[in-house]
Motif scaffolding. Structure first.
Motif, PDB file in Angstrom:
ATOM      1  N   UNK A 170     -65.324  11.447 -35.605  1.00 25.30           N
ATOM      2  CA  UNK A 170     -66.523  10.617 -35.770  1.00 25.30           C
ATOM      3  C   UNK A 170     -67.098  10.774 -37.168  1.00 25.30           C
ATOM      4  N   UNK A 171     -67.672   9.708 -37.661  1.00 27.63           N
ATOM      5  CA  UNK A 171     -68.432   9.780 -38.908  1.00 27.63           C
ATOM      6  C   UNK A 171     -69.861  10.225 -38.563  1.00 27.63           C
ATOM      7  N   UNK A 172     -70.599  10.581 -39.581  1.00 28.91           N
ATOM      8  CA  UNK A 172     -72.005  10.960 -39.368  1.00 28.91           C
ATOM      9  C   UNK A 172     -72.778   9.802 -38.745  1.00 28.91           C
ATOM     10  N   UNK A 173     -72.454   8.587 -39.162  1.00 24.13           N
ATOM     11  CA  UNK A 173     -73.130   7.403 -38.607  1.00 24.13           C
ATOM     12  C   UNK A 173     -72.904   7.312 -37.099  1.00 24.13           C
ATOM     13  N   UNK A 174     -71.688   7.556 -36.648  1.00 24.71           N
ATOM     14  CA  UNK A 174     -71.380   7.501 -35.215  1.00 24.71           C
ATOM     15  C   UNK A 174     -72.105   8.598 -34.455  1.00 24.71           C
ATOM     16  N   UNK A 175     -72.185   9.778 -35.058  1.00 24.84           N
ATOM     17  CA  UNK A 175     -72.895  10.887 -34.406  1.00 24.84           C
ATOM     18  C   UNK A 175     -74.372  10.536 -34.231  1.00 24.84           C
ATOM     19  N   UNK A 176     -74.965   9.941 -35.251  1.00 24.98           N
ATOM     20  CA  UNK A 176     -76.370   9.524 -35.165  1.00 24.98           C
ATOM     21  C   UNK A 176     -76.548   8.437 -34.106  1.00 24.98           C
ATOM     22  N   UNK A 177     -75.630   7.503 -34.068  1.00 24.36           N
ATOM     23  CA  UNK A 177     -75.665   6.429 -33.074  1.00 24.36           C
ATOM     24  C   UNK A 177     -75.571   7.011 -31.661  1.00 24.36           C
ATOM     25  N   UNK A 178     -74.700   7.985 -31.482  1.00 26.69           N
ATOM     26  CA  UNK A 178     -74.534   8.615 -30.168  1.00 26.69           C
ATOM     27  C   UNK A 178     -75.828   9.308 -29.725  1.00 26.69           C
ATOM     28  N   UNK A 179     -76.440  10.033 -30.624  1.00 27.97           N
ATOM     29  CA  UNK A 179     -77.691  10.736 -30.289  1.00 27.97           C
ATOM     30  C   UNK A 179     -78.760   9.726 -29.873  1.00 27.97           C
ATOM     31  N   UNK A 180     -78.850   8.611 -30.575  1.00 29.28           N
ATOM     32  CA  UNK A 180     -79.819   7.563 -30.214  1.00 29.28           C
ATOM     33  C   UNK A 180     -79.479   6.963 -28.856  1.00 29.28           C
ATOM     34  N   UNK A 181     -78.197   6.726 -28.620  1.00 29.64           N
ATOM     35  CA  UNK A 181     -77.760   6.151 -27.346  1.00 29.64           C
ATOM     36  C   UNK A 181     -78.093   7.088 -26.184  1.00 29.64           C
ATOM     37  N   UNK A 182     -77.794   8.359 -26.342  1.00 30.49           N
ATOM     38  CA  UNK A 182     -78.087   9.339 -25.292  1.00 30.49           C
ATOM     39  C   UNK A 182     -79.585   9.377 -25.014  1.00 30.49           C
ATOM     40  N   UNK A 183     -80.374   9.308 -26.070  1.00 30.75           N
ATOM     41  CA  UNK A 183     -81.828   9.298 -25.904  1.00 30.75           C
ATOM     42  C   UNK A 183     -82.290   8.098 -25.080  1.00 30.75           C
ATOM     43  N   UNK A 184     -81.725   6.925 -25.359  1.00 30.59           N
ATOM     44  CA  UNK A 184     -82.084   5.717 -24.602  1.00 30.59           C
ATOM     45  C   UNK A 184     -81.649   5.824 -23.144  1.00 30.59           C
ATOM     46  N   UNK A 185     -80.485   6.398 -22.908  1.00 30.85           N
ATOM     47  CA  UNK A 185     -80.010   6.554 -21.535  1.00 30.85           C
ATOM     48  C   UNK A 185     -80.862   7.583 -20.780  1.00 30.85           C
ATOM     49  N   UNK A 186     -81.348   8.602 -21.496  1.00 29.76           N
ATOM     50  CA  UNK A 186     -82.246   9.573 -20.879  1.00 29.76           C
ATOM     51  C   UNK A 186     -83.572   8.904 -20.500  1.00 29.76           C
ATOM     52  N   UNK A 187     -84.029   7.976 -21.354  1.00 32.31           N
ATOM     53  CA  UNK A 187     -85.241   7.217 -21.024  1.00 32.31           C
ATOM     54  C   UNK A 187     -85.044   6.441 -19.725  1.00 32.31           C
ATOM     55  N   UNK A 188     -83.874   5.820 -19.563  1.00 36.82           N
ATOM     56  CA  UNK A 188     -83.576   5.073 -18.339  1.00 36.82           C
ATOM     57  C   UNK A 188     -83.548   6.011 -17.137  1.00 36.82           C
ATOM     58  N   UNK A 189     -82.908   7.152 -17.301  1.00 33.74           N
ATOM     59  CA  UNK A 189     -82.834   8.120 -16.217  1.00 33.74           C
ATOM     60  C   UNK A 189     -84.233   8.595 -15.822  1.00 33.74           C
ATOM     61  N   UNK A 190     -85.073   8.850 -16.816  1.00 30.97           N
ATOM     62  CA  UNK A 190     -86.445   9.275 -16.541  1.00 30.97           C
ATOM     63  C   UNK A 190     -87.222   8.185 -15.816  1.00 30.97           C
TER      64      UNK A 190
END
Length: 165
Positions: free
Chosen positions: A100-120
């Motif tokens: 992964x590039x740094x950009x992909x890692x940042x994108x993943x962290x944002x995606x996980x955060x959004x999915x955690x919002x949905x779970x919450x």
């Protein structure tokens, strides 16, 4: 029984559809041009979780049960968008390590955060007792479907997929 209110499969399908629509809309907002699919994000997550390992195209093909050509085209798009790098391996010019590039890692962290919002949001709609009961019922339904599936497709049980996240 016709699909509609009270039909368990219909109810689960409509909830799944709503959650997928939320996820897809979230993916589009995170991706600057909206070209990444849910599968691209799953691959990013797969690579993110294996940053300490060597991952090759064949590993992705196997993990997601997708063809070589599909995997290759997805990785090409991801490389073009600056999300993955494919680098040669000493001793075997055919093998390309995927990172992964740094950009992909940042994108993943944002995606996980959004999915955690949905779970919450989902968790806040029910009590802890209701959640425990829901999980118990879903486990029971999952097992019933597995048994039915084994009766019509004995290979399905051994296909290597983890059908419970």
């Amino acid at each position: 029984m016709r699909p509609g209110k009270g039909n368990i499969v219909f109810e689960m399908k409509t909830l799944d559809g709503l959650m997928r629509r939320y996820g897809d809309a979230t993916f589009r907002k995170l991706d600057d041009d909206g070209q990444l699919t849910r599968m691209h994000h799953w691959i990013i997550g797969y690579l993110y979780d294996r940053q300490d390992q060597d991952v090759f195209q064949r590993d992705i093909e196997s993990a997601f049960k997708i063809s070589r050509s599909t995997t290759s085209s997805m990785l090409s798009l991801m490389e073009k968008k600056g999300l993955v790098n494919r680098t040669g391996v000493p001793g075997d010019a055919r093998l390309k390590k995927i990172t992964l590039t740094e950009r992909a890692k940042e994108l993943h962290v944002k995606h996980v955060s959004k999915m955690q919002e949905m779970d919450e949001a989902i968790n806040s709609a029910i009590t802890p007792e209701e959640k425990a009961e829901l999980i118990r019922i879903l486990d029971k339904l999952r097992e019933a479907v597995r048994e039915r599936l084994a009766g019509v497709d004995p290979q399905a049980e051994n296909d290597g997929r983890n059908d419970r996240a």
